[in-house]
Design a protein around this motif. Sequence first.
Motif: not given
Length: 240
Positions: A71, A119, A121, A151-156, A160
């Motif tokens: 990712k 935060r 996107q 943050r655009n990778l949408d990870l926990d 992250f």
Amino acid sequence: MTIVTTIVVLALVYASFAISASAGLGGSLLMVPTLALFLGSKEGVALAALLLASNNVMKIIAYRKTLPFRKAAFIIVMIVVGAAVGSTLLVEAPEWAVTVGIVVMFIASLAAERMDLERLQTGFAPLLAFASGASSGFSGTSGPLKGVAIRNLDLDRRHFVGAASLASFAGDATKTAIFADAELLGRNSVLIAIAAVPLMALGTWTGSTINRRAGEQTFAVLFWTVMAGYTVRLFVLLLD
């Protein structure tokens, strides 16, 4: 530097390692002004890159189970390209220009923190990653740009920090290679780097523990209070 000054610098370097390991980002925002104040802007940025690259090895080990290689791959490539461009510019730039770059990035980071811009996107992760690497190469820190890109990778939370550790290592290693070739590191920098080695493990353990157990509100207040003080001091040095 005197013994007392060296102890203060190492204490703040340790705090930078802990911040970086707890949030994945932000260690440079404390380390760069600390080293810039005592060593000069160019050498401070160069030493920070070396220390943060080394510390990111510790972070990668600590977060080895949550490293999103696939990712984060393109983000990492763009950060490396940007870091190469930015650090090359730093080598050729006058000292005052680097100091201005440091101050501008700190102010932008503080504003982003206050407005919670991290935060957002944006959908422009590759462009943000390149800008992150370029600003980090020149000023020593990427401010909020790297955080927004990742943050655009949408990870926990854990993934992250893992992605941030991989990206930061790649960018800092690139900068260190360029700065080493330009011979920006003096004797004091080498001695601080050696003394900081055990602090990397301790700071990573501290930060990883904070990441698992606690919130970051109090830590953020302390962090930005220190940052505000250092930004004022950098302004004073710039005007001297």
